[in-house]
Design an enzyme around this catalytic site. Structure first.
Site, short mmCIF file in Angstrom:
data_model
loop_
_atom_site.label_atom_id
_atom_site.label_comp_id
_atom_site.label_asym_id
_atom_site.label_seq_id
_atom_site.Cartn_x
_atom_site.Cartn_y
_atom_site.Cartn_z
N CYS A 58 0.95 -1.17 -0.09
CA CYS A 58 -0.16 -0.04 0.02
C CYS A 58 0.92 1.36 0.11
O CYS A 58 2.09 1.12 -0.02
CB CYS A 58 -0.92 0.06 1.34
SG CYS A 58 -0.18 0.29 2.79
N ALA A 61 3.10 1.60 2.83
CA ALA A 61 4.26 0.92 2.67
C ALA A 61 5.56 1.51 1.90
O ALA A 61 6.51 1.62 2.35
CB ALA A 61 4.04 -0.42 2.21
N ARG A 92 11.62 -4.69 6.65
CA ARG A 92 12.25 -4.52 5.50
C ARG A 92 13.87 -4.77 5.35
O ARG A 92 14.29 -4.78 4.36
CB ARG A 92 11.85 -3.30 4.70
CG ARG A 92 12.24 -2.92 3.38
CD ARG A 92 11.48 -1.90 2.67
NE ARG A 92 12.01 -1.41 1.51
CZ ARG A 92 12.84 -0.38 1.40
NH1 ARG A 92 13.33 0.38 2.79
NH2 ARG A 92 13.21 0.17 0.50
N HIS A 193 5.65 6.28 -2.59
CA HIS A 193 7.09 6.67 -3.12
C HIS A 193 6.86 8.27 -3.30
O HIS A 193 7.85 9.10 -3.04
CB HIS A 193 7.86 6.02 -4.25
CG HIS A 193 7.66 4.59 -3.95
ND1 HIS A 193 7.64 3.84 -5.17
CD2 HIS A 193 8.00 3.68 -2.85
CE1 HIS A 193 7.77 2.61 -4.43
NE2 HIS A 193 8.16 2.29 -3.28
S1 CFN Z 1 8.91 -0.49 -3.13
FE1 CFN Z 1 10.75 -0.50 -4.04
S2 CFN Z 1 12.40 0.67 -3.54
S3 CFN Z 1 10.74 -0.60 -6.39
FE2 CFN Z 1 12.11 -2.27 -5.41
S4 CFN Z 1 14.20 -1.32 -5.38
FE3 CFN Z 1 11.12 -4.24 -4.01
S5 CFN Z 1 8.95 -4.32 -3.49
MO1 CFN Z 1 10.14 -5.01 -1.93
S6 CFN Z 1 10.39 -2.72 -0.63
FE4 CFN Z 1 12.16 -2.99 -2.06
FE5 CFN Z 1 13.33 -1.02 -3.55
FE6 CFN Z 1 12.98 0.23 -5.42
FE7 CFN Z 1 9.99 -2.19 -2.61
S7 CFN Z 1 14.17 -2.10 -1.64
S8 CFN Z 1 12.31 -5.07 -2.50
S9 CFN Z 1 12.14 -4.31 -6.12
N1 CFN Z 1 11.71 -2.23 -3.56
C1 HCA Z 2 6.47 -3.80 1.15
C2 HCA Z 2 7.76 -4.32 1.54
C3 HCA Z 2 8.33 -5.26 0.68
C4 HCA Z 2 7.58 -6.69 1.01
C5 HCA Z 2 8.17 -7.83 0.71
C6 HCA Z 2 7.69 -9.02 0.33
C7 HCA Z 2 9.76 -5.42 0.99
O1 HCA Z 2 6.14 -3.83 -0.25
O2 HCA Z 2 5.77 -3.19 1.81
O3 HCA Z 2 6.33 -9.00 -0.25
O4 HCA Z 2 8.17 -10.18 0.32
O5 HCA Z 2 10.66 -5.38 0.48
O6 HCA Z 2 9.97 -5.49 2.17
O7 HCA Z 2 8.29 -5.12 -0.55
#
Ligand code: CFN
Ligand code: HCA
Length: 538
Positions: A58, A61, A92, A193
């Site tokens: 969401c 998050a 995270r 974001h």
């Molecule tokens: S929201 Fe982003 S900020 S888009 Fe990426 S690299 Fe994932 S989903 Mo989990 S939280 Fe994480 Fe980053 Fe960019 Fe999220 S560190 S792993 S692919 N990510």
């Molecule tokens: C998020 C955080 C997440 C969830 C990871 C997952 C992360 O989206 O709120 O679904 O395993 O990296 O911790 O993306």
């Protein structure tokens, strides 16, 4: 693609065939057979179909958990029911290098701060409770800054977190700022974001300066979109130091409040996760004339390429030579391990379904060890992250008057020029500088590979049956579903508690772990559903 890959059009019709007609049409637009030369338009950043099991998160998050969460010395107060705070607490794996014990810099990452909204506040309003929480946190911790994050009910009852933050800022004399990042906003964490970027830019960036003596190294960079999952930022800090880059700030892995507050002192922004932080790069370019370029520090080859890109931007001969030296040293150490692992991983196929950048970036790391990506997709990225952008802005200088004739970055040319010496500008021009020359996932994937946006659990299962990949990369929401099908699943969000995987040493960690995972005997002892069906039919 490997010879045994199935016919993509047969796969697609099976992926969507069990949906009702309207859903089928909708989902079909999120699935593309790749053509790297001319990526097709993909539907992305759209609402998930209700009832379908998506892996998205969401808005809250994206704002609190992803962008702001890693900043260790801000007190992050979640304004909402206690569950919202609890479920975003320490999940995270973003690490922090500082701790109260070692150097006196506070680190609040281990804490969960919340106003714990209950029925009483839902009816009578929660602003008083928020003010009280801010005062209390200030009294106990004396932080430099407090950030407030709204969760769903706050938007529904209409608390004005920004007004409370402004009052608290005036009363306490520290920076207090709020984010209206209610979970329901937008279609995924992507909205969060954007809200986080805007808030940080408005309330933090540019509020502090660096002393002159810290501005002597001209190769000052910010690393945007790196969140120190599993210690990635530590490895990149090591490599940057070796290269001679001065890392002013990271948004926001291993970051402290002040790093972000003086981020405008950098001369270049390098953008790792474009999806989560491109807004910041663009706003800093517009306001401060700091150009940006996209990098990928996942994979040894792409780390080398990205380091060269940065060195070329600065155009300094000594820097370029030093970077080449670092690459040579690191590659020499890594190469024997890579070759050894590659002998056991070559040709094994992988599918990646992750977030908004890793499903692309990690393809480079698999390419290092000869593993082709047969299908991939993001949870919440936008079309540009898939299709790439071929914008290649340039500087053109009038050699006589030494003025900028043409500057196709979004920065105001005069402001941009004011921050650069003429020599720097001429060097940039001579270097054939490219700014936002980032490429998305599709131009770098094989022809006929499948690209699927916001994949559902059902679609993932169908794909696994068709491709029987050697490995799936995804997250906690489907890891065990996948593994019960006899296919190993490596989490690329939290790295299955491993890491770092970025940079050179990170790549070595990854090669070795993937070798162990895909070659483990255990997978042969699981009977996948398709084998069971055959057994029944027999
Ligand atoms: S929201 Fe982003 S900020 S888009 Fe990426 S690299 Fe994932 S989903 Mo989990 S939280 Fe994480 Fe980053 Fe960019 Fe999220 S560190 S792993 S692919 N990510
Ligand atoms: C998020 C955080 C997440 C969830 C990871 C997952 C992360 O989206 O709120 O679904 O395993 O990296 O911790 O993306």
């Amino acid at each position: 693609l490997p010879a045994r890959s199935p016919d993509p059009s047969a796969v697609i019709s099976d992926l969507v065939t069990s949906y009702p007609p309207k859903v089928m049409r909708k989902r079909r637009r999120h699935i593309i057979v790749n053509d790297p030369q001319e990526p097709d338009q993909i539907e992305a950043n759209a609402r998930s179909v209700p009832g379908i099991i998506t892996t998205r998160g969401c808005c809250y998050a994206g704002c609190k958990g992803v962008v702001l969460g890693p900043v260790s010395d801000i007190v992050h107060i979640v304004h909402g029911p206690v569950g919202c705070s609890y479920y975003a607490w320490m999940t995270r794996r973003n690490q922090s290098g500082n701790s109260v014990d070692t150097n006196g810099v506070p680190n609040y990452i281990n804490y969960a701060f919340t106003t714990d909204l209950t029925e009483h506040e839902i009816i009578f309003g929660g602003e008083k409770k928020l003010m009280q929480a801010i005062r209390e946190a200030n009294e106990i911790f004396h932080p430099k800054a407090i950030a407030v994050f709204s969760t769903c009910p706050v938007g529904l009852i209409g608390d004005d977190v920004h007004a409370v933050a402004a009052l608290a800022k005036a009363e306490l004399g520290i920076n207090v700022f709020g984010f209206s990042c209610e979970g329901y906003k937008g279609v995924s964490q992507s909205a969060g974001h954007h809200i986080a970027n805007n808030g940080l830019f408005k309330n933090v960036v540019g509020t502090e300066d660096l002393p002159e003596e810290e501005l002597t190294n001209p190769f000052r960079i910010n690393l945007l979109g790196e969140y120190n999952i599993g210690g990635d930022a530590f490895e990149l800090e090591r490599v940057f130091e070796k290269c001679g880059f001065d890392l002013v700030s990271t948004f926001s892995g291993n970051a402290q409040y002040s790093d972000l507050a003086h981020a405008q002192e950098a001369n270049l922004n390098v953008v790792m996760c474009h999806r989560s932080i491109n807004y910041m790069a663009e706003m800093m370019e517009t306001k401060y004339g700091i150009p940006w370029l996209q990098v990928n520090f996942i994979g040894a080859e792409s780390t080398a390429k990205s380091l060269r890109k940065i060195a070329r931007y600065f155009g300094d001969e000594d820097l370029i030579a030093r970077v080449e030296q670092v690459i040579a040293e690191e590659m020499a150490e890594l190469e024997p391990i890579r070759q050894d692992v590659r002998s056991r991983t070559q040709g094994k196929t992988v599918m990646l379904y992750v977030g908004g950048s890793r499903a692309h970036h990690y393809q480079a790391l698999f390419a290092d060890i000869g593993m082709p990506t047969v299908a991939a997709g993001y949870e919440f990225a936008h079309r540009d992250d898939y299709e790439g952008s071929r914008v290649t802005p340039t500087i053109k200088m009038d050699a006589d008057s030494r003025n900028i004739e043409e500057l196709s970055v979004s920065a105001d040319p005069d402001e941009f020029r004011a921050r650069k010496t003429t020599e720097e500008l001429l060097a940039l021009e001579a270097g054939g500088l490219k700014f936002a020359d980032y490429e998305g996932m599709m131009p770098e994937m094989a022809k006929d590979a499948l690209v699927i946006d916001d994949i559902s659990h059902h679609e993932l299962e169908v794909l696994i049956e068709y491709y029987k990949p050697a490995l799936i990369c995804s997250g906690i929401k489907d890891k065990y579903v996948v593994e019960k099908m006899g296919v190993p699943c490596k989490q690329l969000h939290n790295y299955d508690y491993g890491g770092p995987y970025a940079g050179f040493q990170g790549a070595v960690n990854f090669y070795q772990e993937i070798d162990r995972v895909v070659n483990a005997a255990v997978w042969r002892f699981i009977t996948p559903p398709w084998a069971k069906q055959t057994a029944n039919a027999d």
